[in-house]
Scaffold this motif. Structure first.
Motif, PDB file in Angstrom:
ATOM      1  N   LEU A  11       0.866  -1.171  -0.097  1.00 59.50           N
ATOM      2  CA  LEU A  11       0.184  -0.049   0.197  1.00 59.50           C
ATOM      3  C   LEU A  11       0.743   1.303   0.208  1.00 59.50           C
ATOM      4  O   LEU A  11       1.819   1.369   0.788  1.00 59.50           O
ATOM      5  CB  LEU A  11      -0.958   0.031   1.362  1.00 59.50           C
ATOM      6  CG  LEU A  11      -1.870  -1.034   1.449  1.00 59.50           C
ATOM      7  CD1 LEU A  11      -2.481  -0.900   2.770  1.00 59.50           C
ATOM      8  CD2 LEU A  11      -2.925  -1.313   0.312  1.00 59.50           C
ATOM      9  N   VAL A  12       0.391   2.079  -0.845  1.00 59.90           N
ATOM     10  CA  VAL A  12       1.300   3.385  -0.856  1.00 59.90           C
ATOM     11  C   VAL A  12       0.253   4.490  -0.116  1.00 59.90           C
ATOM     12  O   VAL A  12      -0.495   4.945  -0.723  1.00 59.90           O
ATOM     13  CB  VAL A  12       1.475   4.051  -2.309  1.00 59.90           C
ATOM     14  CG1 VAL A  12       2.153   5.289  -2.265  1.00 59.90           C
ATOM     15  CG2 VAL A  12       2.201   2.911  -2.952  1.00 59.90           C
ATOM     16  N   PHE A  13       0.923   4.963   0.997  1.00 57.54           N
ATOM     17  CA  PHE A  13       0.516   5.979   1.639  1.00 57.54           C
ATOM     18  C   PHE A  13       0.953   7.197   1.249  1.00 57.54           C
ATOM     19  O   PHE A  13       1.979   7.483   1.343  1.00 57.54           O
ATOM     20  CB  PHE A  13       0.566   5.772   3.149  1.00 57.54           C
ATOM     21  CG  PHE A  13       0.061   4.548   4.043  1.00 57.54           C
ATOM     22  CD1 PHE A  13      -1.147   4.606   4.517  1.00 57.54           C
ATOM     23  CD2 PHE A  13       0.633   3.335   3.619  1.00 57.54           C
ATOM     24  CE1 PHE A  13      -1.771   3.477   5.089  1.00 57.54           C
ATOM     25  CE2 PHE A  13       0.152   2.113   4.343  1.00 57.54           C
ATOM     26  CZ  PHE A  13      -1.090   2.112   4.964  1.00 57.54           C
ATOM     27  N   VAL A  14      -0.278   8.191   1.142  1.00 54.35           N
ATOM     28  CA  VAL A  14       0.079   9.571   0.550  1.00 54.35           C
ATOM     29  C   VAL A  14      -0.465  10.626   1.343  1.00 54.35           C
ATOM     30  O   VAL A  14      -1.596  10.548   1.711  1.00 54.35           O
ATOM     31  CB  VAL A  14      -0.450   9.565  -1.071  1.00 54.35           C
ATOM     32  CG1 VAL A  14      -0.236  11.005  -1.557  1.00 54.35           C
ATOM     33  CG2 VAL A  14      -0.232   8.541  -1.569  1.00 54.35           C
ATOM     34  N   THR A  15       0.250  11.635   1.619  1.00 57.97           N
ATOM     35  CA  THR A  15      -0.323  12.675   2.413  1.00 57.97           C
ATOM     36  C   THR A  15      -1.362  13.587   1.556  1.00 57.97           C
ATOM     37  O   THR A  15      -0.893  13.571   0.125  1.00 57.97           O
ATOM     38  CB  THR A  15       0.822  13.811   2.888  1.00 57.97           C
ATOM     39  OG1 THR A  15       1.715  14.355   1.625  1.00 57.97           O
ATOM     40  CG2 THR A  15       2.019  12.903   3.839  1.00 57.97           C
ATOM     41  N   SER A  16      -2.227  13.777   2.264  1.00 51.68           N
ATOM     42  CA  SER A  16      -3.225  14.917   1.379  1.00 51.68           C
ATOM     43  C   SER A  16      -3.371  16.075   2.525  1.00 51.68           C
ATOM     44  O   SER A  16      -4.209  16.171   3.330  1.00 51.68           O
ATOM     45  CB  SER A  16      -4.498  14.493   1.198  1.00 51.68           C
ATOM     46  OG  SER A  16      -5.408  15.310   0.536  1.00 51.68           O
ATOM     47  N   VAL A  32      -4.574   6.201   0.414  1.00 45.58           N
ATOM     48  CA  VAL A  32      -3.950   4.926   0.360  1.00 45.58           C
ATOM     49  C   VAL A  32      -4.129   4.474  -0.897  1.00 45.58           C
ATOM     50  O   VAL A  32      -5.281   3.979  -1.364  1.00 45.58           O
ATOM     51  CB  VAL A  32      -4.552   3.736   1.457  1.00 45.58           C
ATOM     52  CG1 VAL A  32      -3.677   2.766   1.271  1.00 45.58           C
ATOM     53  CG2 VAL A  32      -4.322   4.443   2.713  1.00 45.58           C
ATOM     54  N   LEU A  33      -3.083   4.182  -1.835  1.00 48.13           N
ATOM     55  CA  LEU A  33      -3.180   3.615  -3.024  1.00 48.13           C
ATOM     56  C   LEU A  33      -2.937   1.994  -3.176  1.00 48.13           C
ATOM     57  O   LEU A  33      -1.730   1.776  -2.376  1.00 48.13           O
ATOM     58  CB  LEU A  33      -2.174   4.296  -4.225  1.00 48.13           C
ATOM     59  CG  LEU A  33      -2.058   3.765  -5.308  1.00 48.13           C
ATOM     60  CD1 LEU A  33      -3.281   3.982  -6.263  1.00 48.13           C
ATOM     61  CD2 LEU A  33      -0.461   4.594  -6.301  1.00 48.13           C
TER      62      LEU A  33
END
Length: 728
Positions: A44-49, A57-58
């Motif tokens: 899972l790629v966790f991304v800041t927004s 989460v991608l």
């Protein structure tokens, strides 16, 4: 601190104008706003927004890949976290073989914040389990996964000032502190039962931790941290800390920076660092599973260009922790690359590094010099985005750059194809004044490099044996026209003495007695040259040139061409007859005049940015830190013409330096028609294998998006549009 560096590069009108633009290349829509960091855990790629105070989460296991949906499937899942998150880290874990494994948590913080969000990273949870309030400014953090069943995750974070809990260890005054917080697993997590955070390392006054990592943790060893520290005095250092509340500081050192060479290993200095990473275990080429390189052996460092202003501080180096990374040496020093030589700084081709990741077992596509493309698995791949918008791949396992300037040959004995590197070389060609190659290529240029045999190139190639040199073309022009002294107007009223000429450029261009004046009019040049007898400085910036009226050819020219209104100056045959240019023959590229057999050194030191296989400085292995002393890396070109009478005025030897080196660098097509126009500034990067595909995911603060890059398909040294997918 990470966000501050990126924001300084990002704040431009163009970036803001494009920040909210959509692209038809977008493969997933999540409404990202403030994409400053990414972290990979459990595929899972966790991304800041950041602007929404949440993480998205991608999911890399979905086909097609998309952001995990919320319970309302019309919306992507949003994990609420601390306000304006811009930095992420994760539990770093390794299995028994040293392979990278994911722990139960990821962590989020913000620049200038005092709290850390602890987020369960298992795809069945994906929620904030607690929020740690530190009470002090947090500047960096790192964590490792449980070292055994039932053991806690361990989070380390650096505070700018000391809390009361650290005063017993550090004292009430002074700098900040590194704290240790144990976290039980997310099952039945009870925030009220958390043990207190404990101080493990005291910082000096005015120190700030910019980046930190945990070296591979084991149940039978005390944790070790590596800290990149900057002081307000304008210095930086890299230290290793044994996290046992003893404040043990082990400095990482390297030889004092010198232009393109390391004089010795006795003069060691602190390493200015702003970002540190390490790696999982890997098996080097030609190695075996029984003898892998252990996880954490090398610490890769992005150098801190703010506290070290030389070109030697722009890029990445690696430090060697030894065969057991948890048994520190007294002063770890610069690592050695696959050739056994001291590692060269890995620089981006332009800009400054904005991110770095190391990943084992990924494949990349290499296009060789003969246009043969093939896929190869890289034992440890390094990926380095830079502020120029380019992304550089490098051989982290070999501690050197990729060199794609190679070719495929067939062994005549075994009939097996193999890939070989192409040597750096110097090509030399004799041409006439019209740039046409002379058929009688003779007595060319002598090329001398320390440690290499002297080579006289006679219409051939002189190979260099110690590495790669910069691109370059040099022109040795025999009796060449002097730059700046071309087609100037002369005063025809001066008749006594005959042909007296005044010019303000004569001295600066090195005119000497014995040089020739070439008279001309609109119809062409006078067939006879005018020999210069002497020069006379007028003291006002002008120089008078007097003709040698006793010379027969001069007398003929004075009679036949006395009314020609223009003149040029050509080097004479006796004193410094060769005019040297670096590049085309212009005033800007003029280097100097040379005598026969007078050497010219291309540069004081050559910028050797790649050590090829077989690189050797004449020392018997092993090249240890106490015995390895590189030779001065110089390249000398000498015009050694034994019979210059065979050359005509204006003939020139064109010397071309061929580095035979091509980095693995690629960019993104940001043209207005590409729909990726906002993807100009890459930031942090992660990479992994997804169902046999080697994929990198790069955060783009300039675009509020994440770009997926297919490493096995991307084209090097080109702007790419295919094999890229944008997630916004």
């Amino acid at each position: 601190m990470k966000r501050g560096f990126l924001a300084a590069l990002l704040l431009s009108g163009a970036s803001f104008a494009l920040a909210c633009s959509d692209t038809t290349s977008t493969a997933g829509a999540a409404g990202l706003s403030g994409t400053y960091d990414v972290v990979l855990s459990n595929q899972l790629v966790f991304v800041t927004s950041q602007d929404r105070d949440e993480l998205r989460v991608l999911d890399l296991s979905r086909t097609p890949r998309e952001f995990i949906p919320a319970p309302n499937p019309l919306e992507p899942l949003a994990i609420p976290v601390i306000a304006r998150p811009d930095s992420l880290t994760r539990d770093v874990g390794y299995d028994a073989k040293g392979a990278d494994v994911s722990g139960p948590y990821i962590y989020a913080r913000n620049s200038g914040g005092r709290s850390i969000s602890v987020v369960a990273s298992d795809r069945t949870r994906l929620n904030e389990v607690t929020r740690l309030a530190t009470g002090q400014l947090i500047t960096a953090f790192a964590a490792h996964a449980p070292v055994a069943d039932g053991a806690p995750s361990v989070l380390y974070y650096a505070l700018q000032t000391r809390p009361e809990a650290a005063e017993q260890l550090c004292g009430p005054f002074g700098g900040g502190v590194v704290m240790r917080q144990e976290l039980p697993g997310p099952e039945g997590f009870d925030a009220a039962a958390l043990p207190p955070a404990l101080p493990v390392f005291c910082l000096k006054a005015a120190d700030t931790v910019l980046s930190m990592i945990t070296l591979p943790a084991r149940a039978d060893a005390t944790d070790s941290l590596v800290l990149a520290i900057r002081n307000v005095s304008g210095t930086s250092r890299l230290v290793r800390v044994v996290a046992d509340q003893q404040s043990v500081e082990i400095p990482y050192k390297r030889p004092r920076p010198a232009p393109f060479a390391v004089p010795d290993y006795t003069d060691l200095v602190d390493i200015p660092a702003r970002l540190v990473v390490t790696h999982p275990s890997f098996i080097p080429e030609g190695g075996s599973e029984a003898n892998p390189v252990p996880a954490g052996r090398y610490v890769y460092v992005v150098l801190d260009e703010l506290t070290c202003v030389s070109s030697d501080c722009e890029g990445i180096i690696a430090l060697d922790n030894g065969p057991d990374p948890l048994v520190p040496s007294a002063a770890p020093v610069l690592a050695r690359d696959v050739t056994g030589a001291a590692m060269l700084t890995l620089r981006p081709s332009a800009g400054l590094p904005t991110g770095l990741t190391l990943r084992s077992g990924l494949e990349v596509r290499e296009l060789l010099a003969n246009s043969v493309a093939y896929l190869t698995a890289i034992p440890l791949l390094g990926i380095m985005p830079s502020s120029s918008g380019e992304i550089t791949l490098f051989r982290a396992d070999e501690l050197r750059a990729f060199n794609l300037d190679r070719t495929v040959t067939t062994d005549p004995v075994t009939n097996v194809e193999k890939i070989v590197s192409l040597d750096s070389s110097v090509t030399v060609e004799l041409r006439d004044g019209n740039e046409v190659a002379r058929s009688d290529q003779f007595q060319a240029i002598t090329v001398v490099e320390p440690g290499c045999p002297q080579v006289e190139a006679t219409n051939a190639t002189a190979f260099l044996c110690n590495g790669t040199v910069p691109n370059g073309t040099y022109r040795f022009v025999y009796q060449g026209l002097l730059p700046g002294l071309l087609n100037l107007t002369r005063d025809l009223t001066v008749t006594d003495p005959p042909l007296l000429i005044e010019t303000e450029l004569a001295v600066s261009r090195g005119v000497v007695p014995g040089d020739s004046l070439v008279l001309s009019n609109n119809g062409g040049n006078c067939p006879q040259p005018v020999r210069i007898l002497r020069l006379e400085d007028q003291g006002n910036g002008f120089t008078r040139l007097f003709a040698d009226t006793t010379d027969a050819t001069t007398a003929a020219a004075l009679e036949a061409c006395a009314t020609y209104p223009y003149f040029s100056v050509r080097a004479g045959p006796l004193v410094k007859p060769y005019v040297l240019y670096s590049g085309l023959e212009t005033s800007d590229t003029f280097v100097q005049r040379l005598d026969i057999n007078e050497p010219y050194t291309v540069s004081s030191f050559l910028d050797y940015y790649y050590h090829p296989n077989g690189f050797d400085l004449g020392l018997s292995p092993p090249k240890s830190p106490t015995t390895y002393v590189p030779a001065p890396l110089k390249l000398t070109l000498t015009a050694t013409f034994a019979d210059a009478t065979r050359l005509n005025p204006g003939d020139r030897y064109v010397v071309t330096l061929l580095p035979r080196f091509r980095r693995f660098v690629f960019g993104v097509d940001t043209s207005s028609t590409s729909n990726l126009a906002a993807y100009t500034l890459p930031g942090t990067v992660v990479a992994t294998d997804v169902d046999g595909s080697s994929l990198a995911y790069i955060a783009y603060p300039s675009a509020d998006g994440v770009l997926q890059v297919a490493l096995e398909s991307i084209s090097d040294n080109a702007l790419n549009l295919q094999y890229l997918r944008a997630f916004q």
